[in-house]
Design an enzyme around this catalytic site. Structure first.
Site, PDB file in Angstrom:
ATOM      1  N   GLY A  29       0.796  -1.222   0.000  1.00  0.00           N
ATOM      2  CA  GLY A  29       0.000   0.000   0.000  1.00  0.00           C
ATOM      3  C   GLY A  29       0.826   1.268   0.000  1.00  0.00           C
ATOM      4  O   GLY A  29       0.641   2.138   0.852  1.00  0.00           O
ATOM      5  N   SER A  31       0.936   3.687  -2.328  1.00  0.00           N
ATOM      6  CA  SER A  31       0.489   4.700  -3.286  1.00  0.00           C
ATOM      7  C   SER A  31      -0.093   5.935  -2.609  1.00  0.00           C
ATOM      8  O   SER A  31      -0.424   6.912  -3.274  1.00  0.00           O
ATOM      9  CB  SER A  31      -0.535   4.110  -4.260  1.00  0.00           C
ATOM     10  OG  SER A  31      -1.666   3.631  -3.579  1.00  0.00           O
ATOM     11  N   ASP A  82      -2.630  -6.503  -6.236  1.00  0.00           N
ATOM     12  CA  ASP A  82      -4.039  -6.198  -6.016  1.00  0.00           C
ATOM     13  C   ASP A  82      -4.554  -7.197  -4.995  1.00  0.00           C
ATOM     14  O   ASP A  82      -4.771  -8.378  -5.307  1.00  0.00           O
ATOM     15  CB  ASP A  82      -4.819  -6.313  -7.331  1.00  0.00           C
ATOM     16  CG  ASP A  82      -6.304  -5.978  -7.156  1.00  0.00           C
ATOM     17  OD1 ASP A  82      -6.737  -5.744  -6.014  1.00  0.00           O
ATOM     18  OD2 ASP A  82      -7.025  -5.959  -8.171  1.00  0.00           O
ATOM     19  N   LEU A  83      -4.749  -6.753  -3.759  1.00  0.00           N
ATOM     20  CA  LEU A  83      -5.149  -7.640  -2.672  1.00  0.00           C
ATOM     21  C   LEU A  83      -6.563  -8.176  -2.843  1.00  0.00           C
ATOM     22  O   LEU A  83      -6.956  -9.114  -2.144  1.00  0.00           O
ATOM     23  CB  LEU A  83      -5.021  -6.918  -1.328  1.00  0.00           C
ATOM     24  CG  LEU A  83      -3.590  -6.671  -0.870  1.00  0.00           C
ATOM     25  CD1 LEU A  83      -3.555  -5.641   0.255  1.00  0.00           C
ATOM     26  CD2 LEU A  83      -2.927  -7.973  -0.420  1.00  0.00           C
ATOM     27  N   ASN A 109       0.470  -3.005   5.262  1.00  0.00           N
ATOM     28  CA  ASN A 109      -0.120  -1.694   5.500  1.00  0.00           C
ATOM     29  C   ASN A 109      -1.381  -1.430   4.681  1.00  0.00           C
ATOM     30  O   ASN A 109      -2.263  -0.687   5.111  1.00  0.00           O
ATOM     31  CB  ASN A 109       0.945  -0.626   5.171  1.00  0.00           C
ATOM     32  CG  ASN A 109       0.360   0.762   5.055  1.00  0.00           C
ATOM     33  OD1 ASN A 109       0.172   1.465   6.047  1.00  0.00           O
ATOM     34  ND2 ASN A 109       0.058   1.181   3.822  1.00  0.00           N
ATOM     35  N   SER A 157      -6.615  -1.827  13.514  1.00  0.00           N
ATOM     36  CA  SER A 157      -7.268  -0.559  13.843  1.00  0.00           C
ATOM     37  C   SER A 157      -8.042  -0.713  15.139  1.00  0.00           C
ATOM     38  O   SER A 157      -8.453  -1.819  15.509  1.00  0.00           O
ATOM     39  CB  SER A 157      -8.237  -0.172  12.718  1.00  0.00           C
ATOM     40  OG  SER A 157      -9.076   0.897  13.108  1.00  0.00           O
ATOM     41  N   TYR A 177     -25.571  -6.406   5.641  1.00  0.00           N
ATOM     42  CA  TYR A 177     -24.272  -5.750   5.536  1.00  0.00           C
ATOM     43  C   TYR A 177     -24.300  -4.361   6.145  1.00  0.00           C
ATOM     44  O   TYR A 177     -25.236  -3.583   5.962  1.00  0.00           O
ATOM     45  CB  TYR A 177     -23.863  -5.635   4.063  1.00  0.00           C
ATOM     46  CG  TYR A 177     -22.506  -5.001   3.863  1.00  0.00           C
ATOM     47  CD1 TYR A 177     -21.337  -5.718   4.083  1.00  0.00           C
ATOM     48  CD2 TYR A 177     -22.388  -3.664   3.459  1.00  0.00           C
ATOM     49  CE1 TYR A 177     -20.088  -5.142   3.899  1.00  0.00           C
ATOM     50  CE2 TYR A 177     -21.144  -3.080   3.269  1.00  0.00           C
ATOM     51  CZ  TYR A 177     -19.995  -3.823   3.496  1.00  0.00           C
ATOM     52  OH  TYR A 177     -18.755  -3.248   3.319  1.00  0.00           O
TER      53      TYR A 177
END
Length: 309
Positions: A29, A31, A82-83, A109, A157, A177
């Site tokens: 991550g 970017s 691309d996760l 990250n 987090s 959801y």
């Protein structure tokens, strides 16, 4: 004299006087936001960073400062990841394994937050798939590149307090959801993954930890309406990006491995396990070793791959 750090410490303060020349570190991550800052400070202290990102053009532009501030042989190489696609994750891992060079540290990250309901390329709920399962496959596939003394840092987090993982319905096939419910599940999964990875690898001298960077205004909130993040976190102290990335580099480089291994850290210290609502700390379910084993087994089932220590 051992230096102590806290909520206001920055990455530069945490790594003051630390020489990372010759170290090789993977950061996902890179970017935007915390990933760029993490790469910058590591390269500024001599590390060579392998930065993974979905959009390589964006990452190349974002990491110009990494090259500008790199010192003592530090720098950055970018790889595509691309996760939300296990094909991409496996291709990235295969490339790193084929290259063969070890990593002293992996900082997982990258992530998404509070996205509208969606599914990854493999049919997983977006946040659980990208935040947890993508990293689960990547890190396990390259685990052999972490030598004795190596570390894994998973970015979790305080949002883990929104929800435990749901091993019976991880993809919201039956559960209504909700954006932060899904985010909470994925962030709890990040911690549990670190707990079980640490258990499996500590005998060979590789440790894992999870960290809460703090509440920071970054691109992570791009899916949220104005004011939604403030409403979700309530009254809190906002951190700058250098303050937010500080706990990642503290846990990965500065803190003793035996102190942070298998734990959840915040504000550059190991967090307390809390039973009720509080401003800080970690929920018991997020560091439950049996829950961590169960998530590992469920994750292997979902991705169709077994990973042994």
């Amino acid at each position: 004299m051992t230096k102590t750090f806290g909520a206001e410490s920055t990455t530069d303060q945490v790594l003051d006087g630390v020489d990372l020349s010759g170290k090789r570190i993977l950061v996902t991550g890179v970017s935007a936001g915390l990933g760029v800052e993490t790469a910058r400070v590591l390269a500024a202290h001599g590390a060579h960073v392998v930065g993974a990102a979905r959009d390589l053009g964006k990452a190349e532009r974002a990491t110009q400062a990494v090259w500008e501030q790199a010192r003592n042989g530090g720098g950055i190489t970018l790889v595509q990841l691309d996760l939300a696609s296990l094909a991409s994750v496996r291709a990235c891992a295969d490339g790193l394994v084929a290259d063969g060079r070890p990593f002293d540290l992996v900082i997982a990250n990258a992530g998404v937050m509070a996205t509208p309901f969606g599914r990854t390329a493999d049919g997983f709920e977006t946040q659980f798939g990208a935040n947890h399962l993508g990293h689960f496959v990547l890190i396990n596939r390259i685990a052999g590149l972490l030598p004795q003394g190596g570390r894994l840092v998973n970015l979790s987090s305080a949002g883990h307090r929104f929800a435990d993982v749901d091993l019976d319905d991880p993809n919201f096939d039956h559960t209504p959801y909700a954006e932060f419910l899904a985010y909470g599940r994925s962030k709890t999964a990040n911690i549990l993954f670190a707990v079980e990875f640490d258990r499996r690898h500590k005998a060979r001298g590789v440790r894992a930890t999870a960290v809460h960077p703090g509440v920071i205004r970054t691109e992570l909130a791009r899916h949220m309406s104005p004011g939604a993040l403030e409403e979700a976190v309530g009254q809190t102290t906002w951190k700058t990006i250098p303050q937010g990335a500080a706990t990642s580099v503290w846990a990965g480089v500065v803190a003793p491995a035996e102190l942070v291994g298998g734990h959840y850290c915040e504000d550059c210290h190991v967090a307390e396990v809390i039973q009720q609502e509080a401003r800080g700390g970690v929920r018991p379910y997020a560091v439950d070793p049996e829950r961590a084993k169960a998530l590992w087994a469920k994750s292997e089932e979902m991705v169709g791959e077994r990973f042994d220590a």
